[in-house]
Design a protein around this motif. Structure first.
Motif, short mmCIF file in Angstrom:
data_model
loop_
_atom_site.label_atom_id
_atom_site.label_comp_id
_atom_site.label_asym_id
_atom_site.label_seq_id
_atom_site.Cartn_x
_atom_site.Cartn_y
_atom_site.Cartn_z
N THR A 1 0.86 -1.18 0.00
CA THR A 1 0.00 0.00 0.00
C THR A 1 0.89 1.23 0.00
O THR A 1 1.86 1.30 0.77
CB THR A 1 -0.91 0.04 1.24
N LEU A 2 0.59 2.19 -0.86
CA LEU A 2 1.35 3.44 -0.93
C LEU A 2 0.41 4.59 -0.62
O LEU A 2 -0.67 4.70 -1.20
CB LEU A 2 1.99 3.62 -2.30
N VAL A 3 0.81 5.47 0.30
CA VAL A 3 -0.01 6.61 0.70
C VAL A 3 0.69 7.90 0.28
O VAL A 3 1.84 8.14 0.64
CB VAL A 3 -0.24 6.63 2.23
N ASP A 4 -0.02 8.73 -0.48
CA ASP A 4 0.51 10.03 -0.89
C ASP A 4 -0.67 10.92 -1.25
O ASP A 4 -1.64 10.45 -1.87
CB ASP A 4 1.45 9.89 -2.09
N PRO A 5 -0.61 12.22 -0.90
CA PRO A 5 -1.74 13.10 -1.23
C PRO A 5 -1.87 13.38 -2.71
O PRO A 5 -2.94 13.74 -3.19
CB PRO A 5 -1.43 14.38 -0.44
N ALA B 1 -4.06 10.27 0.33
CA ALA B 1 -4.22 10.82 1.67
C ALA B 1 -2.86 11.32 2.15
O ALA B 1 -1.82 11.02 1.56
CB ALA B 1 -4.77 9.78 2.63
N THR B 2 -2.90 12.07 3.24
CA THR B 2 -1.68 12.59 3.86
C THR B 2 -1.46 11.88 5.18
O THR B 2 -2.36 11.83 6.03
CB THR B 2 -1.80 14.10 4.12
N THR C 1 -1.72 7.22 10.99
CA THR C 1 -2.94 8.01 10.87
C THR C 1 -2.86 8.79 9.57
O THR C 1 -1.85 9.45 9.30
CB THR C 1 -3.10 8.98 12.05
N VAL C 2 -3.92 8.73 8.76
CA VAL C 2 -3.94 9.45 7.49
C VAL C 2 -5.15 10.37 7.46
O VAL C 2 -6.18 10.10 8.07
CB VAL C 2 -3.98 8.49 6.28
N GLN C 3 -4.98 11.48 6.74
CA GLN C 3 -6.07 12.42 6.53
C GLN C 3 -6.47 12.39 5.06
O GLN C 3 -5.65 12.64 4.18
CB GLN C 3 -5.65 13.84 6.94
N GLU D 1 -11.45 13.79 6.60
CA GLU D 1 -11.65 12.63 7.48
C GLU D 1 -10.31 11.98 7.80
O GLU D 1 -9.41 11.91 6.97
CB GLU D 1 -12.56 11.61 6.79
N THR D 2 -10.14 11.51 9.03
CA THR D 2 -8.93 10.80 9.43
C THR D 2 -9.28 9.34 9.70
O THR D 2 -10.38 9.01 10.15
CB THR D 2 -8.29 11.42 10.67
#
Length: 445
Positions: free
Chosen positions: A32-36, A75-76, A88-90, A95-96
């Motif tokens: 899983t990769l998280v980036d805004p 998400a950030t 924790t992601v926003q 929403e978080t």
């Protein structure tokens, strides 16, 4: 399956995910990769995006298009709790939520370093993302249109004045490309004269381009000054309120465009909102094999690379040195990190990161550049061609290579595109006003 979470989709994060997709066995792990942002920005092309030599979308690599087996979360990341294997992601709507993982890869990158100079936050534009490069280009093109409709005087002079703060690679390349674009624009604006252009490069230290040695750095300064620019060394910006730039030397001028490239700052999430070990600068402490921690105190299931990590530079003759924050290291670290993660999953030992520099190359505008490898220095057209050749090969995916090369070939035949699309930043204006003239803002000062 083990859950691998990658924080950040920049060079290191993108290449780590890309390599993991290719090398992981079916059922071995999920990534899983998280980036805004939905893309990886190829930052070496941002100066050419500003100058109209590269199409903006071609300097960005779509995460979803090229990471086909990775779950991409827009998400950030706001906090990392490794003790409980949770981040924790926003989400874009505010929403978080919490995301769990078994193994984390921290590649959140750096942010633009900001200094509390009055007026900079309101007036300046950074240069780390495609949107900023496009805004800079449109601001310059719009300024030329406005200046051509005015008589010579202070208002016209302000519109034709540009200040770039920061003399590192990003700042010098941006400055050179903007100067090249502005000079080329004069052919299309017979109302304007060459001596009306005012370009200022401001650097706090006594030299520019710290990645090259003193002599090539001095050559770049002379080259820029021969083109009509002014380089301010050992100088700081003390104020930029309403676009009125005041320097520590006492010089003052009004600038329509201020570009801020004064180095990298620590990513606040990594520096202040994680239980992973960080050094005094706020960078994640990592071992030579990119595992988080020290040789005597490793942190299990945690890896880091890129601009947010203090990676030991084993190729440096200086004891305790760390790799510099640049693309050359980030993408190589990302690929090695993926190989090392897979090695540990399969019970093998990871390898240390060692990379000997291939040299440094910078563009100073179309047909101008500088390259240095140890004592070898190449300037002018050959260096510029080397810059283009290296980066068209380095940008990931053949699809992007072909698109960039096609734009270069088109520009060689027909010249660069000088169309400003500044209005896209306010897409509803035409609809709201219904053709009525919009009220003009008051002139600064």
């Amino acid at each position: 399956m083990r859950q691998i979470l990658i924080v950040g989709g920049g060079y290191a994060g993108f290449y780590a995910a890309w390599r993991l997709e290719r090398k992981l066995r079916s059922g071995e792990a999920e990534v899983t990769l998280v980036d805004p942002r939905p893309y990886m920005t190829y930052q070496p092309f941002l100066p050419e995006v500003m100058a109209g030599s590269v199409e903006a979308r071609h300097a960005a690599v779509s995460l979803r298009r090229h990471l086909r087996r990775t779950r991409v979360v827009a998400a950030t990341v706001t906090a990392v709790d490794h003790a409980h294997r949770s981040v924790t992601v926003q989400l874009p709507d505010g929403e978080t939520r919490a995301l769990g993982y078994d193994l984390i890869v921290v590649t959140a990158g750096a942010v633009t370093r900001k200094i509390p100079v009055p007026g900079i936050a309101e007036q300046a534009i950074g240069l780390k993302h495609v949107e900023e490069a496009v805004a800079i280009r449109d601001r310059l093109l719009t300024a030329f249109d406005r200046a051509a409709a005015l008589a010579p005087g202070p208002r016209r002079q302000r519109l034709l004045t540009v200040a770039v703060v920061g003399g590192g690679f990003s700042g010098v390349e941006a400055f050179g490309e903007l100067l090249s674009l502005a000079t080329a624009l004069l052919k299309r604006y017979p109302e304007l004269r060459r001596d009306e252009l005012r370009f200022h490069l401001v650097e706090a230290f006594g030299r520019i381009l710290p990645e090259v040695t003193d002599r090539p750095g001095r050559w770049v300064v002379r080259s820029l000054e021969r083109r009509g620019a002014r380089v301010h060394l050992n100088t700081q910006v003390t104020s930029a309120v309403d676009g009125h730039v005041v320097l520590s030397t006492g010089d003052e001028f009004d600038a329509e465009l201020i570009v801020w490239t004064a180095g990298n700052g620590v990513n606040p999430v990594i520096g202040r909102h994680t239980d992973l070990p960080v050094d005094e600068r706020g960078l994640v402490v990592v071992r030579p094999d990119l595992r988080v921690g020290t040789e005597s105190d490793p942190v299990p299931d945690a890896w880091a690379a890129g601009d947010d990590a203090a990676v030991p530079d084993l190729a440096s003759p200086v004891a305790g040195a760390h790799t510099v924050a640049n693309a050359q290291h980030a993408y190589r670290q990302g690929k090695l990190l993926a190989r090392n993660v897979i090695a540990t999953l399969r019970g093998r030992e990871p390898k240390a990161y060692v990379h000997h520099s291939l040299g440094t190359v910078a563009t100073l505008g179309i047909g101008r550049g500088i390259f240095q490898y140890r004592r070898l220095v190449i300037t002018g057209l050959p260096a510029w061609l080397m810059h283009r050749g290296y980066h068209v090969l380095a940008i990931p995916t053949w699809e992007r290579k072909v698109r960039v090369f096609a734009v270069w070939a088109t520009a060689a035949l027909f010249g660069r595109d000088i169309l400003s699309l500044a209005a896209v930043q306010r897409p509803r204006d035409a609809f709201v006003t219904g053709g009525e003239p919009a009220a003009l803002p008051a002139e600064p000062g």
